[in-house]
Design a protein around this motif. Structure first.
Motif, PDB file in Angstrom:
ATOM      1  N   LYS A  34      15.798  84.384  97.438  1.00  0.00           N
ATOM      2  CA  LYS A  34      16.208  83.569  96.299  1.00  0.00           C
ATOM      3  C   LYS A  34      15.712  84.166  94.986  1.00  0.00           C
ATOM      4  O   LYS A  34      16.024  83.652  93.919  1.00  0.00           O
ATOM      5  N   ILE A  35      14.931  85.217  95.073  1.00  0.00           N
ATOM      6  CA  ILE A  35      14.435  85.888  93.868  1.00  0.00           C
ATOM      7  C   ILE A  35      15.447  86.965  93.499  1.00  0.00           C
ATOM      8  O   ILE A  35      15.458  88.054  94.058  1.00  0.00           O
ATOM      9  N   GLY A  36      16.299  86.609  92.563  1.00  0.00           N
ATOM     10  CA  GLY A  36      17.350  87.510  92.128  1.00  0.00           C
ATOM     11  C   GLY A  36      17.174  87.911  90.675  1.00  0.00           C
ATOM     12  O   GLY A  36      16.162  87.597  90.033  1.00  0.00           O
ATOM     13  N   ASN A  37      18.179  88.562  90.157  1.00  0.00           N
ATOM     14  CA  ASN A  37      18.142  89.082  88.798  1.00  0.00           C
ATOM     15  C   ASN A  37      17.944  87.971  87.760  1.00  0.00           C
ATOM     16  O   ASN A  37      17.141  88.106  86.838  1.00  0.00           O
ATOM     17  N   GLU A  38      18.667  86.869  87.926  1.00  0.00           N
ATOM     18  CA  GLU A  38      18.553  85.769  86.962  1.00  0.00           C
ATOM     19  C   GLU A  38      17.135  85.203  86.946  1.00  0.00           C
ATOM     20  O   GLU A  38      16.561  84.952  85.883  1.00  0.00           O
ATOM     21  N   PHE A  39      16.553  85.036  88.125  1.00  0.00           N
ATOM     22  CA  PHE A  39      15.191  84.515  88.223  1.00  0.00           C
ATOM     23  C   PHE A  39      14.196  85.461  87.556  1.00  0.00           C
ATOM     24  O   PHE A  39      13.324  85.030  86.790  1.00  0.00           O
ATOM     25  N   VAL A  40      14.324  86.759  87.834  1.00  0.00           N
ATOM     26  CA  VAL A  40      13.392  87.741  87.262  1.00  0.00           C
ATOM     27  C   VAL A  40      13.540  87.773  85.736  1.00  0.00           C
ATOM     28  O   VAL A  40      12.546  87.882  85.014  1.00  0.00           O
ATOM     29  N   HIS A  41      14.772  87.653  85.234  1.00  0.00           N
ATOM     30  CA  HIS A  41      14.978  87.583  83.780  1.00  0.00           C
ATOM     31  C   HIS A  41      14.259  86.363  83.193  1.00  0.00           C
ATOM     32  O   HIS A  41      13.602  86.469  82.151  1.00  0.00           O
ATOM     33  N   ARG A  42      14.382  85.209  83.849  1.00  0.00           N
ATOM     34  CA  ARG A  42      13.734  83.998  83.340  1.00  0.00           C
ATOM     35  C   ARG A  42      12.215  84.151  83.321  1.00  0.00           C
ATOM     36  O   ARG A  42      11.549  83.715  82.376  1.00  0.00           O
ATOM     37  N   VAL A  43      11.668  84.762  84.371  1.00  0.00           N
ATOM     38  CA  VAL A  43      10.210  84.975  84.419  1.00  0.00           C
ATOM     39  C   VAL A  43       9.791  85.939  83.305  1.00  0.00           C
ATOM     40  O   VAL A  43       8.817  85.686  82.582  1.00  0.00           O
ATOM     41  N   ALA A  44      10.522  87.036  83.152  1.00  0.00           N
ATOM     42  CA  ALA A  44      10.194  88.004  82.097  1.00  0.00           C
ATOM     43  C   ALA A  44      10.293  87.362  80.715  1.00  0.00           C
ATOM     44  O   ALA A  44       9.429  87.578  79.854  1.00  0.00           O
ATOM     45  N   ASP A  45      11.340  86.567  80.501  1.00  0.00           N
ATOM     46  CA  ASP A  45      11.486  85.875  79.213  1.00  0.00           C
ATOM     47  C   ASP A  45      10.300  84.956  78.955  1.00  0.00           C
ATOM     48  O   ASP A  45       9.772  84.911  77.838  1.00  0.00           O
ATOM     49  N   ALA A  46       9.884  84.219  79.976  1.00  0.00           N
ATOM     50  CA  ALA A  46       8.759  83.288  79.820  1.00  0.00           C
ATOM     51  C   ALA A  46       7.451  84.030  79.554  1.00  0.00           C
ATOM     52  O   ALA A  46       6.645  83.600  78.716  1.00  0.00           O
ATOM     53  N   LEU A  47       7.242  85.135  80.254  1.00  0.00           N
ATOM     54  CA  LEU A  47       6.019  85.922  80.036  1.00  0.00           C
ATOM     55  C   LEU A  47       5.946  86.442  78.602  1.00  0.00           C
ATOM     56  O   LEU A  47       4.924  86.314  77.929  1.00  0.00           O
ATOM     57  N   VAL A  48       7.043  87.040  78.148  1.00  0.00           N
ATOM     58  CA  VAL A  48       7.046  87.606  76.791  1.00  0.00           C
ATOM     59  C   VAL A  48       6.915  86.497  75.751  1.00  0.00           C
ATOM     60  O   VAL A  48       6.193  86.653  74.760  1.00  0.00           O
ATOM     61  N   GLN A  49       7.565  85.364  75.964  1.00  0.00           N
ATOM     62  CA  GLN A  49       7.443  84.232  75.038  1.00  0.00           C
ATOM     63  C   GLN A  49       5.984  83.794  74.941  1.00  0.00           C
ATOM     64  O   GLN A  49       5.481  83.511  73.851  1.00  0.00           O
ATOM     65  N   GLU A  50       5.300  83.761  76.073  1.00  0.00           N
ATOM     66  CA  GLU A  50       3.891  83.349  76.092  1.00  0.00           C
ATOM     67  C   GLU A  50       2.992  84.383  75.422  1.00  0.00           C
ATOM     68  O   GLU A  50       2.061  84.040  74.697  1.00  0.00           O
ATOM     69  N   TRP A  51       3.262  85.667  75.670  1.00  0.00           N
ATOM     70  CA  TRP A  51       2.414  86.730  75.112  1.00  0.00           C
ATOM     71  C   TRP A  51       2.638  86.936  73.622  1.00  0.00           C
ATOM     72  O   TRP A  51       1.697  87.209  72.886  1.00  0.00           O
ATOM     73  N   TRP A  53       4.923  84.913  71.508  1.00  0.00           N
ATOM     74  CA  TRP A  53       5.387  83.725  70.793  1.00  0.00           C
ATOM     75  C   TRP A  53       6.724  83.963  70.113  1.00  0.00           C
ATOM     76  O   TRP A  53       7.000  83.404  69.055  1.00  0.00           O
ATOM     77  N   MET A  54       7.527  84.802  70.727  1.00  0.00           N
ATOM     78  CA  MET A  54       8.901  84.998  70.289  1.00  0.00           C
ATOM     79  C   MET A  54       9.706  85.482  71.488  1.00  0.00           C
ATOM     80  O   MET A  54       9.135  85.969  72.461  1.00  0.00           O
ATOM     81  N   PRO A  55      11.028  85.331  71.447  1.00  0.00           N
ATOM     82  CA  PRO A  55      11.850  85.698  72.602  1.00  0.00           C
ATOM     83  C   PRO A  55      11.763  87.186  72.945  1.00  0.00           C
ATOM     84  O   PRO A  55      11.537  88.030  72.077  1.00  0.00           O
ATOM     85  N   ARG A  56      11.977  87.480  74.223  1.00  0.00           N
ATOM     86  CA  ARG A  56      11.902  88.861  74.697  1.00  0.00           C
ATOM     87  C   ARG A  56      12.873  89.762  73.951  1.00  0.00           C
ATOM     88  O   ARG A  56      12.546  90.881  73.582  1.00  0.00           O
ATOM     89  N   TRP A  57      14.099  89.265  73.696  1.00  0.00           N
ATOM     90  CA  TRP A  57      15.095  90.106  73.025  1.00  0.00           C
ATOM     91  C   TRP A  57      14.676  90.409  71.595  1.00  0.00           C
ATOM     92  O   TRP A  57      14.987  91.468  71.073  1.00  0.00           O
ATOM     93  N   THR A  58      13.938  89.515  70.946  1.00  0.00           N
ATOM     94  CA  THR A  58      13.452  89.776  69.589  1.00  0.00           C
ATOM     95  C   THR A  58      12.355  90.845  69.627  1.00  0.00           C
ATOM     96  O   THR A  58      12.369  91.778  68.818  1.00  0.00           O
ATOM     97  N   VAL A  59      11.435  90.712  70.567  1.00  0.00           N
ATOM     98  CA  VAL A  59      10.367  91.713  70.703  1.00  0.00           C
ATOM     99  C   VAL A  59      10.971  93.082  71.015  1.00  0.00           C
ATOM    100  O   VAL A  59      10.574  94.096  70.434  1.00  0.00           O
ATOM    101  N   GLN A  60      11.954  93.102  71.917  1.00  0.00           N
ATOM    102  CA  GLN A  60      12.608  94.371  72.247  1.00  0.00           C
ATOM    103  C   GLN A  60      13.262  94.990  71.016  1.00  0.00           C
ATOM    104  O   GLN A  60      13.110  96.186  70.767  1.00  0.00           O
ATOM    105  N   GLU A  61      13.966  94.188  70.250  1.00  0.00           N
ATOM    106  CA  GLU A  61      14.653  94.703  69.062  1.00  0.00           C
ATOM    107  C   GLU A  61      13.651  95.256  68.057  1.00  0.00           C
ATOM    108  O   GLU A  61      13.879  96.309  67.461  1.00  0.00           O
TER     109      GLU A  61
END
Length: 158
Positions: A34-51, A53-61
């Motif tokens: 049940k651990i698929g691409n969508e799940f891993v994206h959500r976890v990565a987004d949550a981690l970066v948001q926590e670290w 305090w902005m969305p992963r796509w903003t930090v990447q940009e």
């Protein structure tokens, strides 16, 4: 790891235990998991948001733009005595963002373009049909009774 297009590097990089990394890697590769691409994206987004305090796509940009202008960025910060590489990641990201905004501030179109680039969500977020379900009304309608779940868990421990 943050600027990678794949969320796997973010998630795997956050794990310290090699056994946890191995287990997660096997789960990601297992088509029945049940651990698929969508799940891993959500976890990565949550981690970066926590670290950061902005969305992963903003930090990447921010960091993609930083890498594209590294010599100018490092030069400007070095002249001010700022060592970007010695800063904690969130502070370094905020510093780079501030420099990018300063560079764009003299040109209204450039400033608007930068803001648009930093705020634009990736298609996986913008086109997600579950977004409508995240409205406060939908969350309240789904309401989960945590106290009842806690009581149920306590009953099983007795």
């Amino acid at each position: 790891m943050i600027i990678s297009f794949s969320p796997i590097q973010v998630v795997m990089g956050s794990l310290r235990d090699i056994d946890d990394k191995q287990w997660l890697f096997e789960q990601i590769l297992d088509p029945e998991s049940k651990i698929g691409n969508e799940f891993v994206h959500r976890v990565a987004d949550a981690l970066v948001q926590e670290w950061f305090w902005m969305p992963r796509w903003t930090v990447q940009e921010i960091w993609w733009k930083a890498m594209g202008n590294w010599s100018d960025l490092e030069g400007e910060l070095s002249m001010r005595g700022v060592d970007l590489m010695s800063m904690p990641p969130a502070q370094a990201t905020n510093t780079v963002k501030a420099v990018l905004r300063k560079w764009a501030s003299g040109n209204k179109e450039a400033a608007e373009e930068l803001q648009r680039d930093l705020a634009t969500e990736p298609p996986r977020i913008a086109l997600n049909p579950r977004r409508a379900e995240i409205a406060p009304e939908a969350v309240e309608a789904e309401g989960f009774d945590f106290m009842a779940a806690l009581e149920l868990a306590n009953q099983h421990q007795r």
